[in-house]
Motif scaffolding. Structure first.
Motif, PDB file in Angstrom:
ATOM      1  N   PRO A   1      -0.077   4.535 -33.548  1.00  0.00           N
ATOM      2  CA  PRO A   1       1.023   3.709 -33.020  1.00  0.00           C
ATOM      3  C   PRO A   1       0.579   2.937 -31.783  1.00  0.00           C
ATOM      4  O   PRO A   1      -0.292   3.381 -31.034  1.00  0.00           O
ATOM      5  N   HIS A   2       1.183   1.775 -31.563  1.00  0.00           N
ATOM      6  CA  HIS A   2       0.800   0.925 -30.437  1.00  0.00           C
ATOM      7  C   HIS A   2       1.135   1.583 -29.098  1.00  0.00           C
ATOM      8  O   HIS A   2       0.408   1.440 -28.123  1.00  0.00           O
ATOM      9  N   ASP A   3       2.266   2.286 -29.042  1.00  0.00           N
ATOM     10  CA  ASP A   3       2.685   2.956 -27.815  1.00  0.00           C
ATOM     11  C   ASP A   3       3.697   4.040 -28.184  1.00  0.00           C
ATOM     12  O   ASP A   3       4.047   4.214 -29.349  1.00  0.00           O
ATOM     13  N   SER A   4       4.162   4.793 -27.179  1.00  0.00           N
ATOM     14  CA  SER A   4       5.067   5.918 -27.441  1.00  0.00           C
ATOM     15  C   SER A   4       6.428   5.444 -27.964  1.00  0.00           C
ATOM     16  O   SER A   4       7.099   6.164 -28.695  1.00  0.00           O
ATOM     17  N   LYS A   5       6.836   4.236 -27.596  1.00  0.00           N
ATOM     18  CA  LYS A   5       8.117   3.700 -28.087  1.00  0.00           C
ATOM     19  C   LYS A   5       8.014   3.399 -29.581  1.00  0.00           C
ATOM     20  O   LYS A   5       8.947   3.705 -30.348  1.00  0.00           O
ATOM     21  N   THR A   6       6.901   2.800 -29.998  1.00  0.00           N
ATOM     22  CA  THR A   6       6.690   2.548 -31.425  1.00  0.00           C
ATOM     23  C   THR A   6       6.650   3.851 -32.204  1.00  0.00           C
ATOM     24  O   THR A   6       7.247   3.976 -33.271  1.00  0.00           O
ATOM     25  N   LEU A   7       5.940   4.835 -31.664  1.00  0.00           N
ATOM     26  CA  LEU A   7       5.873   6.159 -32.291  1.00  0.00           C
ATOM     27  C   LEU A   7       7.266   6.747 -32.458  1.00  0.00           C
ATOM     28  O   LEU A   7       7.631   7.229 -33.542  1.00  0.00           O
ATOM     29  N   ALA A   8       8.059   6.715 -31.404  1.00  0.00           N
ATOM     30  CA  ALA A   8       9.399   7.302 -31.432  1.00  0.00           C
ATOM     31  C   ALA A   8      10.315   6.578 -32.413  1.00  0.00           C
ATOM     32  O   ALA A   8      11.045   7.217 -33.181  1.00  0.00           O
ATOM     33  N   ASP A   9      10.294   5.249 -32.401  1.00  0.00           N
ATOM     34  CA  ASP A   9      11.192   4.475 -33.262  1.00  0.00           C
ATOM     35  C   ASP A   9      10.885   4.686 -34.748  1.00  0.00           C
ATOM     36  O   ASP A   9      11.799   4.885 -35.555  1.00  0.00           O
ATOM     37  N   THR A  10       9.601   4.625 -35.106  1.00  0.00           N
ATOM     38  CA  THR A  10       9.251   4.798 -36.522  1.00  0.00           C
ATOM     39  C   THR A  10       9.499   6.227 -36.983  1.00  0.00           C
ATOM     40  O   THR A  10       9.913   6.458 -38.122  1.00  0.00           O
ATOM     41  N   PHE A  11       9.252   7.187 -36.106  1.00  0.00           N
ATOM     42  CA  PHE A  11       9.524   8.589 -36.448  1.00  0.00           C
ATOM     43  C   PHE A  11      11.015   8.801 -36.688  1.00  0.00           C
ATOM     44  O   PHE A  11      11.415   9.429 -37.677  1.00  0.00           O
ATOM     45  N   ALA A  12      11.847   8.302 -35.788  1.00  0.00           N
ATOM     46  CA  ALA A  12      13.290   8.483 -35.910  1.00  0.00           C
ATOM     47  C   ALA A  12      13.827   7.853 -37.196  1.00  0.00           C
ATOM     48  O   ALA A  12      14.645   8.460 -37.903  1.00  0.00           O
ATOM     49  N   LYS A  13      13.382   6.655 -37.519  1.00  0.00           N
ATOM     50  CA  LYS A  13      13.819   5.990 -38.750  1.00  0.00           C
ATOM     51  C   LYS A  13      13.411   6.813 -39.976  1.00  0.00           C
ATOM     52  O   LYS A  13      14.188   6.955 -40.933  1.00  0.00           O
ATOM     53  N   SER A  14      12.203   7.351 -39.943  1.00  0.00           N
ATOM     54  CA  SER A  14      11.705   8.147 -41.065  1.00  0.00           C
ATOM     55  C   SER A  14      12.535   9.416 -41.256  1.00  0.00           C
ATOM     56  O   SER A  14      12.894   9.777 -42.379  1.00  0.00           O
ATOM     57  N   ILE A  15      12.871  10.099 -40.164  1.00  0.00           N
ATOM     58  CA  ILE A  15      13.631  11.350 -40.251  1.00  0.00           C
ATOM     59  C   ILE A  15      15.062  11.089 -40.723  1.00  0.00           C
ATOM     60  O   ILE A  15      15.594  11.820 -41.575  1.00  0.00           O
ATOM     61  N   VAL A  16      15.692  10.057 -40.187  1.00  0.00           N
ATOM     62  CA  VAL A  16      17.066   9.748 -40.611  1.00  0.00           C
ATOM     63  C   VAL A  16      17.094   9.389 -42.096  1.00  0.00           C
ATOM     64  O   VAL A  16      18.003   9.788 -42.836  1.00  0.00           O
ATOM     65  N   ASN A  17      16.097   8.670 -42.558  1.00  0.00           N
ATOM     66  CA  ASN A  17      15.999   8.358 -43.983  1.00  0.00           C
ATOM     67  C   ASN A  17      15.820   9.632 -44.807  1.00  0.00           C
ATOM     68  O   ASN A  17      16.416   9.780 -45.883  1.00  0.00           O
ATOM     69  N   GLU A  18      14.998  10.563 -44.308  1.00  0.00           N
ATOM     70  CA  GLU A  18      14.814  11.843 -44.992  1.00  0.00           C
ATOM     71  C   GLU A  18      16.100  12.647 -45.062  1.00  0.00           C
ATOM     72  O   GLU A  18      16.387  13.313 -46.057  1.00  0.00           O
ATOM     73  N   LEU A  19      16.881  12.605 -44.001  1.00  0.00           N
ATOM     74  CA  LEU A  19      18.162  13.320 -43.988  1.00  0.00           C
ATOM     75  C   LEU A  19      19.100  12.765 -45.063  1.00  0.00           C
ATOM     76  O   LEU A  19      19.874  13.508 -45.664  1.00  0.00           O
ATOM     77  N   ARG A  20      19.023  11.467 -45.292  1.00  0.00           N
ATOM     78  CA  ARG A  20      19.813  10.857 -46.366  1.00  0.00           C
ATOM     79  C   ARG A  20      19.319  11.332 -47.733  1.00  0.00           C
ATOM     80  O   ARG A  20      20.111  11.679 -48.612  1.00  0.00           O
ATOM     81  N   VAL A  21      18.001  11.347 -47.883  1.00  0.00           N
ATOM     82  CA  VAL A  21      17.409  11.767 -49.173  1.00  0.00           C
ATOM     83  C   VAL A  21      17.800  13.202 -49.490  1.00  0.00           C
ATOM     84  O   VAL A  21      18.100  13.538 -50.643  1.00  0.00           O
ATOM     85  N   LYS A  22      17.829  14.057 -48.471  1.00  0.00           N
ATOM     86  CA  LYS A  22      18.158  15.467 -48.664  1.00  0.00           C
ATOM     87  C   LYS A  22      19.663  15.707 -48.790  1.00  0.00           C
ATOM     88  O   LYS A  22      20.090  16.825 -49.050  1.00  0.00           O
ATOM     89  N   GLY A  23      20.465  14.673 -48.625  1.00  0.00           N
ATOM     90  CA  GLY A  23      21.908  14.809 -48.786  1.00  0.00           C
ATOM     91  C   GLY A  23      22.633  15.299 -47.541  1.00  0.00           C
ATOM     92  O   GLY A  23      23.837  15.575 -47.607  1.00  0.00           O
ATOM     93  N   LEU A  24      21.937  15.390 -46.408  1.00  0.00           N
ATOM     94  CA  LEU A  24      22.588  15.838 -45.174  1.00  0.00           C
ATOM     95  C   LEU A  24      23.373  14.696 -44.516  1.00  0.00           C
ATOM     96  O   LEU A  24      24.304  14.930 -43.764  1.00  0.00           O
ATOM     97  N   LEU A  25      22.936  13.472 -44.795  1.00  0.00           N
ATOM     98  CA  LEU A  25      23.666  12.285 -44.322  1.00  0.00           C
ATOM     99  C   LEU A  25      24.201  11.526 -45.526  1.00  0.00           C
ATOM    100  O   LEU A  25      23.454  11.285 -46.476  1.00  0.00           O
TER     101      LEU A  25
END
Length: 213
Positions: A188-212
């Motif tokens: 990742p370019h910096d810690s903000k990029t790391l955090a943003d892409t990680f958060a988007k990935s996890i929220v998408n996973e929560l949708r896939v798992k049916g929690l969201l």
């Protein structure tokens, strides 16, 4: 002639742009798990806690997760804003969950840095042709152009990859692990990029798992 000169000046910029495009940051979900029947309303109100060696990285992770959960309609807050940067220092994940039992939070999401690794990639050199005016033909009334072959040397590039884990616990008396996922972020370019892409990935996973929904 002017267009040829412009091309010669423009080529280095185009080359840099091509390198930047090919080195874009990416993220991969290594593994994910969730309860088959998660408790009802587990994501009604979530506290997000980052366990990172660097305070700035921790705060970025917490804020990005809270923002992405908020976009999905989840009421969430950062642990740092509620308890300060040292509110959970030295506690295990189970102890953190127990500390929140009886609060109005329905769950706590703990984000941990599992691994930070550096690796070297070799970027091979390349060649290209560059136009060069060598004369002018009065008979044909045009410039005579020669093409020189140019070379860019190969080089080594150091990438830093991060393995992050997100664990979601209920704050009920059972203190059960509801969801867990590991991701790997590639340079990742910096810690903000790391955090943003990680958060988007996890929220998408929560949708896939049916929690969201």
């Amino acid at each position: 002639m002017k267009s040829i000169k412009n091309f010669k000046h423009l080529f280095p910029a185009l080359l840099v742009l091509a390198i930047l495009v090919t080195s874009c940051h990416s993220i991969e979900v290594l593994s994910s798990w969730s309860l088959e029947s998660p408790p009802e309303g587990v994501l009604k109100k979530v506290m997000v806690l980052g366990i990172m060696p660097n305070r700035g990285e921790r705060e970025n992770i917490e804020l990005s997760m809270v923002n992405e959960l908020g976009k999905a309609g989840v009421n969430a807050a950062t642990a740092t804003s509620l308890f300060g940067p040292k509110g959970f220092k030295g506690l295990s994940e189970e102890q953190i969950g127990k500390k929140l039992i009886g609060s109005d939070f329905t769950s706590v999401m703990i984000v941990s840095l599992i691994d930070k690794e550096k690796e070297k990639d070799y970027i091979p050199g390349s060649s290209y042709t560059s136009p060069r005016i060598v004369g002018y033909s009065r008979y044909y009334r045009r410039y005579i152009v020669s093409y020189d072959r140019m070379y860019t040397p190969g080089y080594y590039r150091t990438n830093t990859n991060y393995v992050l884990e997100a664990d979601l616990y209920t704050t009920s008396d059972e203190d059960a692990l509801v969801y867990s996922a590991q991701t790997k972020s590639y340079d990742p370019h910096d810690s903000k990029t790391l955090a943003d892409t990680f958060a988007k990935s996890i929220v998408n996973e929560l949708r896939v798992k049916g929690l969201l929904k």
